[in-house]
Design a protein around this motif. Structure first.
Motif, mmCIF file in Angstrom:
data_model
loop_
_atom_site.group_PDB
_atom_site.id
_atom_site.type_symbol
_atom_site.label_atom_id
_atom_site.label_comp_id
_atom_site.label_asym_id
_atom_site.label_seq_id
_atom_site.Cartn_x
_atom_site.Cartn_y
_atom_site.Cartn_z
ATOM 1 N N THR A 119 53.235 42.215 48.003
ATOM 2 C CA THR A 119 52.744 43.401 47.307
ATOM 3 C C THR A 119 51.518 43.014 46.500
ATOM 4 O O THR A 119 51.520 41.992 45.806
ATOM 5 C CB THR A 119 53.806 43.986 46.362
ATOM 6 N N THR A 120 50.468 43.799 46.605
ATOM 7 C CA THR A 120 49.289 43.591 45.773
ATOM 8 C C THR A 120 49.084 44.803 44.880
ATOM 9 O O THR A 120 49.661 45.867 45.112
ATOM 10 C CB THR A 120 48.031 43.360 46.632
ATOM 11 N N TYR A 121 48.259 44.625 43.870
ATOM 12 C CA TYR A 121 48.078 45.678 42.875
ATOM 13 C C TYR A 121 46.593 45.927 42.632
ATOM 14 O O TYR A 121 45.766 45.008 42.704
ATOM 15 C CB TYR A 121 48.757 45.284 41.559
ATOM 16 N N SER A 122 46.267 47.195 42.360
ATOM 17 C CA SER A 122 44.917 47.587 41.977
ATOM 18 C C SER A 122 44.986 48.175 40.581
ATOM 19 O O SER A 122 45.923 48.916 40.247
ATOM 20 C CB SER A 122 44.340 48.617 42.957
ATOM 21 N N ILE A 123 44.008 47.867 39.771
ATOM 22 C CA ILE A 123 44.012 48.297 38.369
ATOM 23 C C ILE A 123 43.023 49.439 38.163
ATOM 24 O O ILE A 123 41.975 49.488 38.813
ATOM 25 C CB ILE A 123 43.664 47.106 37.440
ATOM 26 N N TYR A 124 43.380 50.393 37.279
ATOM 27 C CA TYR A 124 42.453 51.460 36.918
ATOM 28 C C TYR A 124 42.680 51.846 35.461
ATOM 29 O O TYR A 124 43.729 51.543 34.867
ATOM 30 C CB TYR A 124 42.602 52.675 37.840
ATOM 31 N N ALA A 125 41.670 52.500 34.876
ATOM 32 C CA ALA A 125 41.733 52.895 33.469
ATOM 33 C C ALA A 125 41.539 54.402 33.345
ATOM 34 O O ALA A 125 40.604 54.962 33.915
ATOM 35 C CB ALA A 125 40.661 52.161 32.666
ATOM 36 N N VAL A 126 42.419 55.059 32.586
ATOM 37 C CA VAL A 126 42.307 56.498 32.324
ATOM 38 C C VAL A 126 41.493 56.681 31.047
ATOM 39 O O VAL A 126 41.807 56.090 30.000
ATOM 40 C CB VAL A 126 43.694 57.144 32.172
ATOM 41 N N LEU A 127 40.443 57.526 31.122
ATOM 42 C CA LEU A 127 39.534 57.735 29.984
ATOM 43 C C LEU A 127 39.682 59.108 29.355
ATOM 44 O O LEU A 127 39.285 59.302 28.194
ATOM 45 C CB LEU A 127 38.084 57.552 30.449
ATOM 46 N N ASN A 128 40.232 60.079 30.061
ATOM 47 C CA ASN A 128 40.325 61.451 29.575
ATOM 48 C C ASN A 128 41.283 61.566 28.394
ATOM 49 O O ASN A 128 42.459 61.220 28.501
ATOM 50 C CB ASN A 128 40.789 62.365 30.713
ATOM 51 N N LYS A 129 40.775 62.076 27.278
ATOM 52 C CA LYS A 129 41.563 62.137 26.050
ATOM 53 C C LYS A 129 42.618 63.243 26.062
ATOM 54 O O LYS A 129 43.408 63.358 25.117
ATOM 55 C CB LYS A 129 40.630 62.323 24.851
ATOM 56 N N ASN A 130 42.640 64.039 27.092
ATOM 57 C CA ASN A 130 43.684 65.057 27.234
ATOM 58 C C ASN A 130 44.941 64.485 27.892
ATOM 59 O O ASN A 130 45.942 65.197 28.015
ATOM 60 C CB ASN A 130 43.162 66.232 28.071
ATOM 61 N N PHE B 2 37.713 61.306 34.544
ATOM 62 C CA PHE B 2 39.124 61.161 34.174
ATOM 63 C C PHE B 2 39.563 59.700 34.179
ATOM 64 O O PHE B 2 40.223 59.241 33.244
ATOM 65 C CB PHE B 2 40.012 61.952 35.144
ATOM 66 N N GLN B 3 39.209 58.963 35.236
ATOM 67 C CA GLN B 3 39.606 57.571 35.311
ATOM 68 C C GLN B 3 38.549 56.762 36.056
ATOM 69 O O GLN B 3 37.730 57.316 36.784
ATOM 70 C CB GLN B 3 40.958 57.414 36.016
ATOM 71 N N VAL B 4 38.561 55.453 35.832
ATOM 72 C CA VAL B 4 37.614 54.564 36.515
ATOM 73 C C VAL B 4 38.374 53.378 37.105
ATOM 74 O O VAL B 4 39.448 53.000 36.620
ATOM 75 C CB VAL B 4 36.514 54.044 35.552
ATOM 76 N N GLU B 5 37.805 52.832 38.178
ATOM 77 C CA GLU B 5 38.348 51.627 38.786
ATOM 78 C C GLU B 5 37.344 50.496 38.615
ATOM 79 O O GLU B 5 36.254 50.694 38.079
ATOM 80 C CB GLU B 5 38.668 51.892 40.259
#
Length: 724
Positions: free
Chosen positions: A89-100, A144-147
């Protein structure tokens, strides 16, 4: 005359009567609408459907959560039980930026501290803090989010867990099933590749692995399991409803496949071919080591090849050349011609002929040295590899007998070896000249596996064995084992004939006029036959010219008195032919055959090989210490103190003193490449994702970017190789 007109006026002006008519119409309309509503409502209640949608299912979907329980794909093992291909299993990371993006109790689920996120992620991703901050502050403020591109993909569980320990708000991971090939380049086209595809179980989409080439493809139904499903009734907050039960159907894992490949010998063969490819740059190269008693393939490799774990080198070359290329074999075919002549009692070894050239069916056939060797007995045609001599042998035997033996050796049919894309081959046999040239391997197209199958008869007392690469299949759930037993496909020649051909093959190796003297191995008796096959031009206008435009080959059987191994090597068009074809092939054949025979005799220790440890996520100090214990040369690429990627990958088989490249967090830097081989430089390019131009052959003597220089996107790198 006025009375009728007054009556009409009175009728039009009677409001009560008008209201009655309108009221009646409205009541009728209202009753109609009511009946239509009742009918529609009744239909919905009875059928449970509206607009072709099942209301029950939609209602249940609001409260039911279905999760696919992914079945494990079967593992592929080598002959000794070491994994060659297994689930991971591998994983990809992302970040959520939307303040809602806020959870229960107004918990902030977005990135709240970008500086901290950049500082932590820079330890585990090959990106600087500045590069990470740039991604966390996109130009579009409504994002909303970035990778994080390729740097944030394919992360190991260890890296994921290390990042999670920092408790970063707004940082999330997606999970992807993957296939781990721990040995890297290892019979890659034969093992094949399994890639992620989306399938549906009970209307729930899930990612699963599907074989797309090699044994992963041909045995896909065997390796693929059956997904399970887990259903839970939940409330609007995602919690399981009280007094409800979880419905669960367990997944059924795929079956495990055991191969005949020996990792020790396979890894050594791959190493030898890589060295040859780097030094001489052949267009294609194949090598197969087989046990002729059983037909089991002990080692098999080809060039070009690829690393299935990284995809490096795959490009558009998906073809397994051991079964997917049909080619004219050249003079190695003479072993079968000689066997056919002896077995049919049409061989007169003491009959003499004039070597050099012969006219047959309007075509002139020449010996490989054109002028020949004067008058020779037919017994010397084989060690001299005389084309003219074998035209005489074919003519004496007769076209019908010769074609019959071609079929007895099972040419022109697939071997059913389970390898994907196998061809049948073909033959030109209409004219007298066509029939004659097939005696020395022209006008007939074969595959490597067909040749291996035929060679087994010569090495195995006349008994022809089907090439076998799968030894057994085991069901991990029930323990049921299905064994693939050795399969004899025929007996085209007698033991006496096989012995005589083996004797002639020893003459090739040991006679002063034999073409295979370079394949002598001290301590062992070797039987060989060499080949140099012309290559048809692409436009069909004859054969290519030039000293390197051939398929050079050698087949060897050892020990010659009772062969335990058959090794067959082909090399097509070496672009850097700085040595003779015989010397180039001997550089693979001699050490490979000796290693196999030494292993069989128990005179070789395996301490030179080990498994690459997993050091991703560790500190550079700890990783270096672990690798030095394995006698590996450690090369750091980067200014950081934490390893984020490694090359070779964890669990790959490595040799003593092999270079291990460690990519760290922080800025990527250029190592000192002095003395590196071409293959090591290519590994650096793969690890860093940088394009490196390589000039020359041998080992690195110059590099355009000095050691410790920064490897940024604008950097153009050229390294120069020279022979020592």
């Amino acid at each position: 005359m006025k009375a009728p007109r007054n009556k009409r006026l009175m009728g039009k002006r009677n409001p009560r009567r008008n209201r009655q008519k309108f009221g009646g119409f409205f009541l009728f309309l209202l009753v109609g609408v009511f009946l239509l509503f009742v009918f529609r409502f009744s239909y919905i209640v009875v059928s449970g459907r509206i607009n072709d949608e099942n209301l029950t299912e939609k209602a249940n979907a609001l409260y039911e959560s279905s999760t696919v329980l992914r079945a494990k794909r079967g593992t592929i093992y080598d002959a000794n039980g070491s994994p060659i291909a297994e689930d991971s299993t591998t994983y990809s990371i992302y970040a959520v930026l939307n303040k809602n993006y806020i959870g229960v109790n107004k918990k902030k689920l977005y990135v709240t501290d970008k500086a901290k996120v950049a500082q932590v992620l820079s330890k585990y991703l090959p990106l600087t803090q500045a590069a990470i901050l740039k991604r966390l502050n996109p130009a579009n403020t409504k994002t909303f989010q970035v990778e994080f591109g390729s740097a944030g993909q394919g992360l190991s569980l260890a890296i994921k867990q290390a990042i999670e320990k920092a408790n970063l708000s707004g940082i999330y991971f997606t999970e992807t099933p993957s296939r781990l090939y721990p040995n890297g380049i290892f019979a890659s086209h034969q093992i094949g590749l399994a890639q992620t595809k989306t399938s549906t179980t009970n209307n729930v989409a899930a990612q699963n692995l599907t074989g797309t080439m090699g044994l992963e493809k041909t045995l896909n139904s065997t390796l693929t399991g059956t997904n399970g499903i887990k259903e839970v009734k939940k409330d609007s907050y995602g919690y399981q409803l009280p007094n409800t039960k979880t419905k669960k159907k367990a997944a059924k894992n795929g079956k495990n496949v055991y191969l005949t490949l020996d990792t020790r010998l396979q890894t050594y063969l791959e190493s030898l071919l890589t060295t040859t490819q780097t030094k001489y740059d052949p267009v294609e190269m194949n090598a197969v080591l087989m046990n002729p008693k059983t037909g089991q393939i002990v080692a098999a490799a080809q060039r070009p090849t690829f690393n299935p774990s990284t995809g490096s080198g795959l490009g558009s070359f998906w073809r397994d050349t051991l079964v997917g290329d049909a080619y004219e074999p050249g003079s190695v075919m003479k072993a079968f011609t000689l066997a056919a002549a002896i077995n049919s009692n049409k061989y007169s070894p003491n009959t003499t002929y004039q070597s050099g050239s012969i006219s047959i069916g309007g075509t002139t056939v020449h010996d490989w040295n054109n002028s020949g060797w004067g008058t020779l007995p037919l017994s010397k045609a084989f060690p001299y590899s005389s084309n003219v001599g074998f035209v005489h042998i074919e003519q004496t035997m007769g076209k019908t007998t010769w074609l019959n033996y071609i079929k007895k050796f099972h040419f022109l049919n697939t071997t059913n070896s389970l390898l994907a894309g196998e061809l049948k081959g073909s033959i030109q046999f209409e004219h007298t000249s066509d029939q004659a040239v097939t005696s020395f391997g022209q006008g007939i197209n074969v595959t490597v596996m067909q040749m291996m199958q035929g060679f087994s008869a010569i090495a195995n007392d006349g008994k022809e064995m089907q090439p076998q690469i799968v030894s057994k299949v085991v069901d991990p759930t029930t323990g049921k084992t299905t064994k693939y037993k050795p399969h004899q496909v025929g007996t085209p020649i007698t033991k006496s004939t096989a012995d005589q051909v083996l004797k002639a093959m020893q003459d090739v190796t040991y006679k002063s006029y034999g073409t295979g003297q370079s394949y002598q191995i001290p301590g062992y008796k070797i039987a060989t036959k060499t080949g140099t096959a012309q290559i048809s031009s692409a436009n069909g206008g004859g054969y290519l010219t030039g000293s390197n435009n051939y398929i050079f080959s050698v087949v060897g059987m050892a020990p010659a008195n009772d062969p335990k191994y058959v090794l067959y090597i082909t090399m097509k068009q070496p672009q850097k032919m700085t040595e003779s074809a015989t010397q180039i092939l001997a550089g693979v054949f001699d050490p490979m055959m000796k290693r196999a025979l030494d292993y069989d005799a128990g005179t070789v220790a395996t301490a030179t090989q080990t498994k690459m440890p997993s050091v991703s996520g560790k500190s550079v100090t700890a990783a270096t210490a672990a690798l030095k214990k394995k006698n590996l040369q450690v090369v750091q690429v980067g200014t950081g103190n934490t390893v984020v990627q490694q090359m070779p990958l964890a669990a790959e088989v490595v040799l003593d003193d092999q270079r291990a490249l460690l990519l760290t967090n922080g800025a990527m830097t250029m190592p000192d490449l002095t003395g590196w081989s071409k293959s090591d430089v290519l590994k650096l390019a793969e690890l860093t994702g940088k394009k490196i131009t390589i000039k020359g052959t041998g080992y690195v003597t110059k590099q355009s970017l000095a050691a410790k220089g920064l490897l940024n996107s604008a950097t153009k790198i050229t390294v120069t190789l020279s022979k020592p």
